[in-house]
Design a protein around this motif. Structure first.
Motif, PDB file in Angstrom:
ATOM      1  N   ARG A 197      23.381  31.936  59.515  1.00  0.00           N
ATOM      2  CA  ARG A 197      24.346  32.984  59.852  1.00  0.00           C
ATOM      3  C   ARG A 197      24.842  32.812  61.286  1.00  0.00           C
ATOM      4  NH1 ARG A 197      23.201  39.419  58.678  1.00  0.00           N
ATOM      5  NH2 ARG A 197      25.146  40.267  59.512  1.00  0.00           N
ATOM      6  N   ASP A 198      23.927  32.590  62.203  1.00  0.00           N
ATOM      7  CA  ASP A 198      24.316  32.407  63.613  1.00  0.00           C
ATOM      8  C   ASP A 198      25.214  31.186  63.784  1.00  0.00           C
ATOM      9  OD1 ASP A 198      22.827  34.632  64.299  1.00  0.00           O
ATOM     10  OD2 ASP A 198      21.119  33.489  65.078  1.00  0.00           O
ATOM     11  N   ALA A 211      28.979  31.259  65.233  1.00  0.00           N
ATOM     12  CA  ALA A 211      29.234  30.521  66.467  1.00  0.00           C
ATOM     13  C   ALA A 211      30.381  29.527  66.312  1.00  0.00           C
ATOM     14  CB  ALA A 211      27.965  29.789  66.913  1.00  0.00           C
ATOM     15  N   ALA A 212      30.513  28.938  65.125  1.00  0.00           N
ATOM     16  CA  ALA A 212      31.521  27.899  64.915  1.00  0.00           C
ATOM     17  C   ALA A 212      32.825  28.427  64.326  1.00  0.00           C
ATOM     18  CB  ALA A 212      30.956  26.809  64.007  1.00  0.00           C
ATOM     19  N   ASP A 213      32.827  29.668  63.844  1.00  0.00           N
ATOM     20  CA  ASP A 213      34.036  30.247  63.253  1.00  0.00           C
ATOM     21  C   ASP A 213      35.114  30.368  64.325  1.00  0.00           C
ATOM     22  OD1 ASP A 213      35.817  31.472  61.569  1.00  0.00           O
ATOM     23  OD2 ASP A 213      34.720  33.356  61.413  1.00  0.00           O
ATOM     24  N   ASP A 214      36.356  30.030  63.919  1.00  0.00           N
ATOM     25  CA  ASP A 214      37.465  30.189  64.852  1.00  0.00           C
ATOM     26  C   ASP A 214      38.582  30.956  64.152  1.00  0.00           C
ATOM     27  OD1 ASP A 214      38.725  28.368  63.175  1.00  0.00           O
ATOM     28  OD2 ASP A 214      38.401  26.665  64.507  1.00  0.00           O
ATOM     29  N   GLU A 255      39.260  44.436  46.594  1.00  0.00           N
ATOM     30  CA  GLU A 255      39.037  43.620  47.786  1.00  0.00           C
ATOM     31  C   GLU A 255      38.262  42.352  47.438  1.00  0.00           C
ATOM     32  OE1 GLU A 255      40.306  44.308  50.657  1.00  0.00           O
ATOM     33  OE2 GLU A 255      40.954  46.371  50.285  1.00  0.00           O
ATOM     34  N   CYS A 256      38.586  41.280  48.117  1.00  0.00           N
ATOM     35  CA  CYS A 256      37.845  40.028  47.974  1.00  0.00           C
ATOM     36  C   CYS A 256      37.757  39.370  49.343  1.00  0.00           C
ATOM     37  CB  CYS A 256      38.551  39.105  46.977  1.00  0.00           C
ATOM     38  SG  CYS A 256      37.636  37.567  46.643  1.00  0.00           S
ATOM     39  N   ARG A 257      36.543  39.086  49.759  1.00  0.00           N
ATOM     40  CA  ARG A 257      36.319  38.408  51.034  1.00  0.00           C
ATOM     41  C   ARG A 257      35.407  37.218  50.773  1.00  0.00           C
ATOM     42  NH1 ARG A 257      39.836  41.335  51.705  1.00  0.00           N
ATOM     43  NH2 ARG A 257      40.222  42.855  53.367  1.00  0.00           N
ATOM     44  N   ARG A 258      35.448  36.258  51.676  1.00  0.00           N
ATOM     45  CA  ARG A 258      34.670  35.048  51.446  1.00  0.00           C
ATOM     46  C   ARG A 258      34.016  34.537  52.719  1.00  0.00           C
ATOM     47  NH1 ARG A 258      38.837  29.958  50.728  1.00  0.00           N
ATOM     48  NH2 ARG A 258      39.900  30.119  52.735  1.00  0.00           N
ATOM     49  N   VAL A 259      32.962  33.776  52.509  1.00  0.00           N
ATOM     50  CA  VAL A 259      32.281  33.009  53.551  1.00  0.00           C
ATOM     51  C   VAL A 259      32.431  31.541  53.177  1.00  0.00           C
ATOM     52  CG1 VAL A 259      30.055  32.480  54.620  1.00  0.00           C
ATOM     53  CG2 VAL A 259      30.631  34.861  54.017  1.00  0.00           C
ATOM     54  N   LEU A 260      32.868  30.723  54.119  1.00  0.00           N
ATOM     55  CA  LEU A 260      32.971  29.282  53.896  1.00  0.00           C
ATOM     56  C   LEU A 260      31.871  28.573  54.661  1.00  0.00           C
ATOM     57  CD1 LEU A 260      36.813  28.505  54.211  1.00  0.00           C
ATOM     58  CD2 LEU A 260      35.499  29.111  52.168  1.00  0.00           C
ATOM     59  N   LEU A 261      31.169  27.690  53.970  1.00  0.00           N
ATOM     60  CA  LEU A 261      30.100  26.905  54.585  1.00  0.00           C
ATOM     61  C   LEU A 261      30.433  25.430  54.514  1.00  0.00           C
ATOM     62  CD1 LEU A 261      26.934  28.620  53.052  1.00  0.00           C
ATOM     63  CD2 LEU A 261      28.063  29.145  55.223  1.00  0.00           C
ATOM     64  N   THR A 262      30.156  24.712  55.572  1.00  0.00           N
ATOM     65  CA  THR A 262      30.319  23.262  55.546  1.00  0.00           C
ATOM     66  C   THR A 262      29.214  22.632  54.719  1.00  0.00           C
ATOM     67  OG1 THR A 262      28.983  22.899  57.522  1.00  0.00           O
ATOM     68  CG2 THR A 262      31.349  23.286  57.860  1.00  0.00           C
ATOM     69  N   ASP A 263      29.481  21.430  54.241  1.00  0.00           N
ATOM     70  CA  ASP A 263      28.471  20.682  53.495  1.00  0.00           C
ATOM     71  C   ASP A 263      27.243  20.441  54.356  1.00  0.00           C
ATOM     72  OD1 ASP A 263      27.528  19.267  51.265  1.00  0.00           O
ATOM     73  OD2 ASP A 263      28.216  17.364  52.080  1.00  0.00           O
ATOM     74  N   VAL A 274      33.573  29.686  58.040  1.00  0.00           N
ATOM     75  CA  VAL A 274      34.281  30.957  58.189  1.00  0.00           C
ATOM     76  C   VAL A 274      33.302  32.060  57.838  1.00  0.00           C
ATOM     77  CG1 VAL A 274      36.145  32.424  57.325  1.00  0.00           C
ATOM     78  CG2 VAL A 274      36.556  29.980  57.690  1.00  0.00           C
ATOM     79  N   ALA A 275      33.201  33.060  58.717  1.00  0.00           N
ATOM     80  CA  ALA A 275      32.192  34.101  58.539  1.00  0.00           C
ATOM     81  C   ALA A 275      32.617  35.188  57.561  1.00  0.00           C
ATOM     82  CB  ALA A 275      31.840  34.725  59.891  1.00  0.00           C
ATOM     83  N   TRP A 276      33.909  35.525  57.518  1.00  0.00           N
ATOM     84  CA  TRP A 276      34.350  36.642  56.660  1.00  0.00           C
ATOM     85  C   TRP A 276      35.863  36.669  56.688  1.00  0.00           C
ATOM     86  CZ3 TRP A 276      31.799  39.078  53.075  1.00  0.00           C
ATOM     87  CH2 TRP A 276      32.154  40.356  52.626  1.00  0.00           C
TER      88      TRP A 276
END
Length: 211
Positions: A148-149, A153-156, A122-130, A164-166
């Protein structure tokens, strides 16, 4: 004149590649130091590559720095508190080296059900904006819980656009018009992926050692 991506995918080594390799190495060292200092329960970790996904109007690279953590072969459901602690460490490690170039987003990946960085079920990821990474690294009042919040809140529904949270990992080596910078090498997007069973830096022998 060849484009940046064409030069990165060619046989020569452009200055931009050398610069990105240096940035990757600095981020990788910082991540290892943080993980070792705090004794996180991970099998392996590293800033495993930099995906050059486009170029700006002046030819500057638009990049995605990639960090990866192996959580272990016996982990089926990752502890989300640990995941977010590691997200915070990766954000801090990568922010300074990549602060003055165009980052599309930061890709922080977690492999589990497997004991190696590039061999897992399995591989999952979190994406963060600059913007979120910069704020977390520079604003003492913006804590990990706030980061985290903000991500949740912004993940769609679009798992390709940060934050992206997960979500499932993406293999940048299979993305059109991209180059992967890994420990002194580039891999064309059309090249075969490495031994990784899930997405990642996309080149064999990615940076990062035992943490």
């Amino acid at each position: 004149m060849p484009s940046l991506l064409e030069r990165l995918l060619g046989s020569d080594t452009p200055d931009e590649q050398v610069d990105l390799e240096s940035r990757q190495n600095k981020a990788d060292e910082a991540l290892h130091e943080a993980v070792e200092h705090d004794g996180y329960a991970v099998e392996d970790c590293g800033v495993t590559g930099v995906a050059v996904v486009n170029e700006g109007p002046d030819g500057e690279p638009i990049v995605v720095p990639i960090a990866r953590f192996s959580l272990g072969e016996d982990v089926e459901n990752p502890d989300q508190d640990l995941v977010w602690d590691l997200v915070g460490e990766a954000a801090l490690a990568m922010q300074a080296p990549f602060d003055d170039i165009f980052v599309r987003h930061y890709d922080i990946q977690f492999t589990f059900d497997g004991d190696k960085l590039f061999e897992a079920e399995e591989c999952r990821r979190v994406l963060l904006t600059d913007e979120l990474v910069d704020r977390y690294a520079t604003d003492a009042s913006f804590m990990l819980a706030d980061l985290r919040d903000a991500v949740f809140a912004a993940d769609d529904i679009d798992d390709e656009i940060a934050p992206v949270a997960w979500s499932e990992c993406t293999n940048y080596s299979q993305t059109n018009n991209a180059a992967i910078i890994v420990a002194g090498t580039t891999a064309a997007a059309s090249a075969s992926a490495s031994a990784a069973s899930c997405a990642g830096a996309g080149a064999a022998g990615g940076a990062g050692g035992t943490c």
